[in-house]
Design a protein around this motif. Structure first.
Motif, PDB file in Angstrom:
ATOM      1  N   MET A   1      37.003 -23.385  79.968  1.00 30.97           N
ATOM      2  CA  MET A   1      36.939 -23.689  78.534  1.00 30.97           C
ATOM      3  C   MET A   1      36.037 -22.673  77.837  1.00 30.97           C
ATOM      4  SD  MET A   1      35.543 -27.185  76.751  1.00 30.97           S
ATOM      5  CE  MET A   1      35.371 -27.318  74.985  1.00 30.97           C
ATOM      6  N   VAL A   2      36.519 -22.091  76.749  1.00 30.14           N
ATOM      7  CA  VAL A   2      35.750 -21.096  76.023  1.00 30.14           C
ATOM      8  C   VAL A   2      34.662 -21.784  75.207  1.00 30.14           C
ATOM      9  CG1 VAL A   2      35.835 -19.282  74.293  1.00 30.14           C
ATOM     10  CG2 VAL A   2      37.714 -19.538  75.907  1.00 30.14           C
ATOM     11  N   ASN A   3      33.474 -21.256  75.284  1.00 32.61           N
ATOM     12  CA  ASN A   3      32.348 -21.808  74.545  1.00 32.61           C
ATOM     13  C   ASN A   3      32.617 -21.700  73.047  1.00 32.61           C
ATOM     14  OD1 ASN A   3      29.809 -22.237  73.350  1.00 32.61           O
ATOM     15  ND2 ASN A   3      28.774 -21.467  75.175  1.00 32.61           N
ATOM     16  N   PRO A   4      32.510 -22.818  72.306  1.00 33.66           N
ATOM     17  CA  PRO A   4      32.739 -22.752  70.861  1.00 33.66           C
ATOM     18  C   PRO A   4      31.794 -21.801  70.143  1.00 33.66           C
ATOM     19  CG  PRO A   4      31.768 -24.869  71.486  1.00 33.66           C
ATOM     20  CD  PRO A   4      32.210 -24.197  72.751  1.00 33.66           C
ATOM     21  N   THR A   5      30.603 -21.576  70.713  1.00 35.74           N
ATOM     22  CA  THR A   5      29.685 -20.634  70.077  1.00 35.74           C
ATOM     23  C   THR A   5      30.270 -19.232  70.078  1.00 35.74           C
ATOM     24  OG1 THR A   5      27.805 -21.964  70.793  1.00 35.74           O
ATOM     25  CG2 THR A   5      27.330 -19.721  70.101  1.00 35.74           C
ATOM     26  N   GLN A   7      33.395 -18.525  69.877  1.00 37.66           N
ATOM     27  CA  GLN A   7      34.406 -18.499  68.830  1.00 37.66           C
ATOM     28  C   GLN A   7      33.758 -18.386  67.448  1.00 37.66           C
ATOM     29  OE1 GLN A   7      36.477 -17.760  70.806  1.00 37.66           O
ATOM     30  NE2 GLN A   7      38.091 -19.299  70.984  1.00 37.66           N
ATOM     31  N   ARG A   8      32.656 -19.090  67.250  1.00 37.72           N
ATOM     32  CA  ARG A   8      31.954 -18.976  65.971  1.00 37.72           C
ATOM     33  C   ARG A   8      31.414 -17.566  65.772  1.00 37.72           C
ATOM     34  NH1 ARG A   8      30.003 -24.183  67.320  1.00 37.72           N
ATOM     35  NH2 ARG A   8      27.977 -23.345  67.979  1.00 37.72           N
ATOM     36  N   ARG A   9      30.910 -16.967  66.849  1.00 40.79           N
ATOM     37  CA  ARG A   9      30.410 -15.603  66.745  1.00 40.79           C
ATOM     38  C   ARG A   9      31.558 -14.653  66.403  1.00 40.79           C
ATOM     39  NH1 ARG A   9      26.551 -13.475  65.136  1.00 40.79           N
ATOM     40  NH2 ARG A   9      26.801 -11.625  66.399  1.00 40.79           N
ATOM     41  N   ARG A  10      32.682 -14.814  67.073  1.00 37.39           N
ATOM     42  CA  ARG A  10      33.831 -13.935  66.802  1.00 37.39           C
ATOM     43  C   ARG A  10      34.291 -14.099  65.359  1.00 37.39           C
ATOM     44  NH1 ARG A  10      38.379 -15.016  70.985  1.00 37.39           N
ATOM     45  NH2 ARG A  10      39.351 -13.315  69.799  1.00 37.39           N
ATOM     46  N   LEU A  11      34.323 -15.355  64.883  1.00 33.72           N
ATOM     47  CA  LEU A  11      34.714 -15.594  63.493  1.00 33.72           C
ATOM     48  C   LEU A  11      33.684 -14.983  62.547  1.00 33.72           C
ATOM     49  CD1 LEU A  11      36.524 -16.907  61.355  1.00 33.72           C
ATOM     50  CD2 LEU A  11      35.165 -19.012  61.623  1.00 33.72           C
ATOM     51  N   ALA A  76      38.112 -20.628  63.805  1.00 29.28           N
ATOM     52  CA  ALA A  76      37.322 -21.652  63.115  1.00 29.28           C
ATOM     53  C   ALA A  76      37.555 -23.020  63.737  1.00 29.28           C
ATOM     54  CB  ALA A  76      37.682 -21.675  61.634  1.00 29.28           C
ATOM     55  N   LYS A  77      38.797 -23.300  64.072  1.00 24.86           N
ATOM     56  CA  LYS A  77      39.134 -24.594  64.680  1.00 24.86           C
ATOM     57  C   LYS A  77      38.419 -24.766  66.015  1.00 24.86           C
ATOM     58  CE  LYS A  77      43.111 -27.377  66.162  1.00 24.86           C
ATOM     59  NZ  LYS A  77      44.594 -27.405  66.281  1.00 24.86           N
ATOM     60  N   ALA A  78      38.454 -23.724  66.844  1.00 24.39           N
ATOM     61  CA  ALA A  78      37.786 -23.789  68.155  1.00 24.39           C
ATOM     62  C   ALA A  78      36.275 -23.845  67.989  1.00 24.39           C
ATOM     63  CB  ALA A  78      38.178 -22.575  68.993  1.00 24.39           C
ATOM     64  N   GLY A  79      35.764 -23.181  66.953  1.00 26.10           N
ATOM     65  CA  GLY A  79      34.319 -23.120  66.753  1.00 26.10           C
ATOM     66  C   GLY A  79      33.703 -24.395  66.240  1.00 26.10           C
ATOM     67  N   ARG A  80      34.529 -25.358  65.804  1.00 29.53           N
ATOM     68  CA  ARG A  80      33.977 -26.623  65.290  1.00 29.53           C
ATOM     69  C   ARG A  80      33.530 -27.553  66.399  1.00 29.53           C
ATOM     70  NH1 ARG A  80      38.667 -26.247  61.709  1.00 29.53           N
ATOM     71  NH2 ARG A  80      37.953 -25.204  59.811  1.00 29.53           N
ATOM     72  N   VAL A 100      21.387 -18.826  73.977  1.00 34.81           N
ATOM     73  CA  VAL A 100      21.676 -19.407  75.294  1.00 34.81           C
ATOM     74  C   VAL A 100      23.134 -19.845  75.403  1.00 34.81           C
ATOM     75  CG1 VAL A 100      19.303 -20.052  75.846  1.00 34.81           C
ATOM     76  CG2 VAL A 100      20.721 -21.660  74.588  1.00 34.81           C
ATOM     77  N   ASP A 101      23.754 -20.213  74.274  1.00 32.42           N
ATOM     78  CA  ASP A 101      25.187 -20.499  74.294  1.00 32.42           C
ATOM     79  C   ASP A 101      25.966 -19.226  74.614  1.00 32.42           C
ATOM     80  OD1 ASP A 101      26.002 -23.165  74.004  1.00 32.42           O
ATOM     81  OD2 ASP A 101      25.521 -23.193  71.882  1.00 32.42           O
ATOM     82  N   LEU A 102      25.617 -18.126  73.962  1.00 32.85           N
ATOM     83  CA  LEU A 102      26.287 -16.859  74.224  1.00 32.85           C
ATOM     84  C   LEU A 102      26.024 -16.392  75.652  1.00 32.85           C
ATOM     85  CD1 LEU A 102      25.455 -15.030  70.870  1.00 32.85           C
ATOM     86  CD2 LEU A 102      27.705 -15.870  71.577  1.00 32.85           C
TER      87      LEU A 102
END
Length: 278
Positions: A1-5, A7-11, A76-80, A100-102
């Motif tokens: 599972m990809v860390n939502p953080t 995805q937020r960073r990529r967004l 954005a959806k994954a990052g929520r 630490v999430d990254l």
């Protein structure tokens, strides 16, 4: 599972570039969603989620093409979702929870350290000595902080490639007394024998001008450097750098530091010598 953080960073990176391409400041972007510029900053750093309506407004303000907008909406959806370290809101500041999430989902971590053993390489005794240096924390709070530091070290058992360049001062800085340092040096030697861990020392007598006085971490999430993040930390805050020119500059600095440092085998021998382990 990809860390939502992630995805937020990529967004955040994608939105920051779209804003800059549109020639807008953070203040001007904030007007589009009727908020403070600090919110745009948090979004671009991946420290804050983004409502669908706000994303739509930003995409419109930035004139983002439809095909690119679709991929941003997916991010954005994954990052929520909540990051795995979100349960530590009381113990960790938000700027460090992002790190630490990254760190947890990076494919490769490159770290240069000038004074203190990197957190993921520290023994429990060394951690306790660092955390209690000059003050007497509540024992429960101390136990939580030690537990967090040790939990971060689970990345050593994963698939991540870890490379460290340590200034010789890191090895000579006395933390917790001789016994603590001897055990810490032994731990470094042991870790340095792992296939996925590379430890090099930049000695005091290195014939190089490359010896920055600041620490930094390069977090890589795959072969595509467009998602690389440079992490630099101060006493009460941190910076996350992701512009291509910044990534290139730090990558070049990293390559120069590795070239100037002694090799892994020589570094292991020096660590053994300084730890009186031979």
């Amino acid at each position: 599972m990809v860390n939502p953080t992630i995805q937020r960073r990529r967004l955040g990176i994608a939105l920051k570039r779209a804003r800059e391409n549109a020639g807008l400041t953070q203040d001007e972007a904030a007007e589009a969603i009727d908020s403070a510029s600090s919110k745009i900053s948090r979004i671009e750093l991946g420290q804050s989620g983004l409502r669908s309506i706000d994303l739509t407004l930003l995409l419109r303000a930035y004139n983002v093409p439809d095909d690119v907008a679709v991929s941003m909406r997916e991010l954005a959806k994954a990052g929520r979702q909540r990051g795995r370290w979100s349960n530590y809101r009381e113990q960790l500041p938000s700027w460090f929870r992002t790190f630490v999430d990254l760190e947890s989902d990076a494919a490769e971590i490159r770290q240069y350290q000038t004074e203190i053993i990197p957190g993921v390489l520290q023994t429990e005794a060394y951690v306790r000595a660092i955390l209690t240096n000059g003050w007497s924390p509540d024992e429960a709070a101390l136990a939580q902080q030690v537990d967090i530091r040790l939990k971060r070290q689970t990345i050593l058992d994963g698939d991540v490639e870890l490379a460290f360049v340590l200034s010789e001062s890191v090895l000579r800085r006395m933390v917790g007394g001789p016994a603590t340092m001897r055990a810490q040096m032994s731990h470094l030697v042991e870790l340095s024998r792992r296939p996925a861990v590379t430890i090099q020392v930049l000695p005091f007598n290195a014939q190089t001008y490359v010896a920055p006085s600041f620490n930094f971490v390069i977090l890589r999430f795959g072969p595509d450097s467009t998602t690389d993040v440079i992490y630099t930390e101060s006493f009460t805050d941190a910076d996350y750098l992701d512009r291509p020119d910044q990534v290139r500059a730090y990558t070049k600095l990293w390559d120069d530091l590795r070239a100037a440092a002694i090799g892994p085998a020589e570094s292991r021998a020096l660590i053994e010598q300084l730890g009186d382990l031979s």
